[in-house]
Design an enzyme around this catalytic site. Structure first.
Site, PDB file in Angstrom:
ATOM      1  N   HIS A   5       7.119 -15.280 -10.173  1.00  0.00           N
ATOM      2  CA  HIS A   5       6.861 -16.298  -9.142  1.00  0.00           C
ATOM      3  C   HIS A   5       8.061 -17.239  -9.023  1.00  0.00           C
ATOM      4  O   HIS A   5       8.508 -17.551  -7.914  1.00  0.00           O
ATOM      5  CB  HIS A   5       5.640 -17.155  -9.501  1.00  0.00           C
ATOM      6  CG  HIS A   5       4.328 -16.432  -9.516  1.00  0.00           C
ATOM      7  ND1 HIS A   5       3.444 -16.539 -10.551  1.00  0.00           N
ATOM      8  CD2 HIS A   5       3.735 -15.606  -8.611  1.00  0.00           C
ATOM      9  CE1 HIS A   5       2.344 -15.831 -10.289  1.00  0.00           C
ATOM     10  NE2 HIS A   5       2.507 -15.240  -9.129  1.00  0.00           N
ATOM     11  N   LYS A  62     -13.426 -16.787  -7.686  1.00  0.00           N
ATOM     12  CA  LYS A  62     -12.711 -16.328  -8.875  1.00  0.00           C
ATOM     13  C   LYS A  62     -12.544 -17.451  -9.884  1.00  0.00           C
ATOM     14  O   LYS A  62     -11.908 -18.462  -9.604  1.00  0.00           O
ATOM     15  CB  LYS A  62     -11.324 -15.796  -8.455  1.00  0.00           C
ATOM     16  CG  LYS A  62     -11.068 -14.406  -8.987  1.00  0.00           C
ATOM     17  CD  LYS A  62      -9.940 -13.666  -8.286  1.00  0.00           C
ATOM     18  CE  LYS A  62      -8.543 -14.126  -8.610  1.00  0.00           C
ATOM     19  NZ  LYS A  62      -7.515 -13.358  -7.898  1.00  0.00           N
ATOM     20  N   ARG A 113       6.228  -6.617  -5.007  1.00  0.00           N
ATOM     21  CA  ARG A 113       6.614  -5.966  -6.254  1.00  0.00           C
ATOM     22  C   ARG A 113       6.776  -4.472  -6.058  1.00  0.00           C
ATOM     23  O   ARG A 113       7.824  -3.914  -6.271  1.00  0.00           O
ATOM     24  CB  ARG A 113       5.571  -6.234  -7.342  1.00  0.00           C
ATOM     25  CG  ARG A 113       5.737  -7.584  -7.952  1.00  0.00           C
ATOM     26  CD  ARG A 113       4.525  -7.977  -8.727  1.00  0.00           C
ATOM     27  NE  ARG A 113       3.408  -8.229  -7.827  1.00  0.00           N
ATOM     28  CZ  ARG A 113       2.327  -8.885  -8.162  1.00  0.00           C
ATOM     29  NH1 ARG A 113       2.193  -9.341  -9.387  1.00  0.00           N
ATOM     30  NH2 ARG A 113       1.372  -9.103  -7.306  1.00  0.00           N
ATOM     31  N   SER A 169       0.350 -12.304 -13.150  1.00  0.00           N
ATOM     32  CA  SER A 169      -0.424 -13.261 -13.953  1.00  0.00           C
ATOM     33  C   SER A 169      -1.457 -12.520 -14.797  1.00  0.00           C
ATOM     34  O   SER A 169      -1.760 -12.927 -15.921  1.00  0.00           O
ATOM     35  CB  SER A 169      -1.124 -14.277 -13.046  1.00  0.00           C
ATOM     36  OG  SER A 169      -0.178 -15.019 -12.324  1.00  0.00           O
TER      37      SER A 169
HETATM   38  P1  ADP Z   1      -0.445 -12.383  -9.342  1.00  0.00           P
HETATM   39  O1  ADP Z   1      -0.564 -11.021  -8.690  1.00  0.00           O
HETATM   40  O2  ADP Z   1       0.644 -12.440 -10.351  1.00  0.00           O
HETATM   41  O3  ADP Z   1      -1.761 -12.948  -9.818  1.00  0.00           O
HETATM   42  P2  ADP Z   1      -0.431 -14.319  -7.134  1.00  0.00           P
HETATM   43  O4  ADP Z   1      -1.704 -13.990  -6.467  1.00  0.00           O
HETATM   44  O5  ADP Z   1      -0.321 -15.667  -7.714  1.00  0.00           O
HETATM   45  O6  ADP Z   1       0.082 -13.308  -8.242  1.00  0.00           O
HETATM   46  O7  ADP Z   1       0.779 -13.984  -6.157  1.00  0.00           O
HETATM   47  C1  ADP Z   1       1.369 -14.853  -5.261  1.00  0.00           C
HETATM   48  C2  ADP Z   1       2.534 -14.162  -4.595  1.00  0.00           C
HETATM   49  O8  ADP Z   1       3.551 -13.893  -5.559  1.00  0.00           O
HETATM   50  C3  ADP Z   1       2.262 -12.811  -3.948  1.00  0.00           C
HETATM   51  O9  ADP Z   1       3.046 -12.732  -2.771  1.00  0.00           O
HETATM   52  C4  ADP Z   1       2.737 -11.821  -4.972  1.00  0.00           C
HETATM   53  O10 ADP Z   1       3.105 -10.587  -4.387  1.00  0.00           O
HETATM   54  C5  ADP Z   1       3.945 -12.547  -5.516  1.00  0.00           C
HETATM   55  N1  ADP Z   1       4.324 -12.158  -6.864  1.00  0.00           N
HETATM   56  C6  ADP Z   1       3.560 -12.184  -7.966  1.00  0.00           C
HETATM   57  N2  ADP Z   1       4.241 -11.749  -9.041  1.00  0.00           N
HETATM   58  C7  ADP Z   1       5.486 -11.412  -8.589  1.00  0.00           C
HETATM   59  C8  ADP Z   1       6.657 -10.864  -9.209  1.00  0.00           C
HETATM   60  N3  ADP Z   1       6.664 -10.558 -10.496  1.00  0.00           N
HETATM   61  N4  ADP Z   1       7.742 -10.666  -8.437  1.00  0.00           N
HETATM   62  C9  ADP Z   1       7.700 -10.954  -7.117  1.00  0.00           C
HETATM   63  N5  ADP Z   1       6.638 -11.452  -6.477  1.00  0.00           N
HETATM   64  C10 ADP Z   1       5.538 -11.684  -7.194  1.00  0.00           C
END
Ligand code: ADP
Length: 165
Positions: free
Chosen positions: A17, A41, A90, A128
């Site tokens: 992130h 959630k 990703r 996460s």
């Molecule tokens: P997670 O899947 O880690 O629970 P979130 O729902 O918080 O993540 O994701 C928020 C945004 O961050 C989404 O656009 C997701 O694709 C992106 N994201 C999450 N992890 C990564 C990563 N390791 N690299 C690039 N983008 C990421």
């Protein structure tokens, strides 16, 4: 002024992130990182705690603001005057759902464009969910979450597991 929003659950914020936040912040005048509250959630951290952790790790980025919202993203963006939603991609597995959401968001708010940043190759495997899984087994979180919050994540997991009061 160009204002972009980076929405997510950030439960908790990972180095993946943070990599997207740094790169997006250099592309826009202002970047709003918004913890989107999904009441269905139950998370590891409350939305307010997630926002606090995000504030701690982005404090050195002057054009980054952290917020949280339970609004529809398209409405939140309109209210904040943002014209871009930033998403990290990703793997191909992220693609289908993200494109679907981008199309729906533009229908709801035609001024809103979604821009995708490819994940840095160091973090394509990182989510996460993986961080929580590692914390559950007491693994070292260095290299997965920002150093400032490693202990917060480990401690919260011990509390959830009843190992610490
Ligand atoms: P997670 O899947 O880690 O629970 P979130 O729902 O918080 O993540 O994701 C928020 C945004 O961050 C989404 O656009 C997701 O694709 C992106 N994201 C999450 N992890 C990564 C990563 N390791 N690299 C690039 N983008 C990421």
């Amino acid at each position: 002024m160009s204002i972009a929003i980076y929405p997510g659950s950030f439960d908790p914020v990972t180095l993946g992130h943070l990599n997207i936040i740094r790169r997006a912040a250099s592309c826009f005048d202002q970047l709003i990182v918004c913890v989107m509250v999904n009441s269905a959630k139950q998370g590891m951290f409350t939305p307010e705690e997630r926002a606090d952790l995000l504030r701690r790790v982005t404090g050195n980025l002057p054009n980054v603001e952290v917020d949280r919202s339970n609004e529809l993203l398209a409405s939140y963006a309109r209210r904040r005057g943002a014209t871009v939603v930033v998403k990290g991609l990703r793997a191909v597995s992220d693609y289908e759902q993200e494109v679907q959401m981008a199309v729906i968001n533009r229908k709801l708010n035609p001024q809103l464009e979604t821009m995708f940043l490819a994940s840095s190759d160091r973090y394509t495997y990182l989510s996460s969910t993986i961080v929580k899984e590692m914390a559950r087994y007491g693994a070292n979180l260095a290299g997965f979450v920002p150093p400032e919050i490693e202990e917060d994540v480990a401690r919260r997991m011990r509390i959830i597991q009843g190992k610490e009061g």
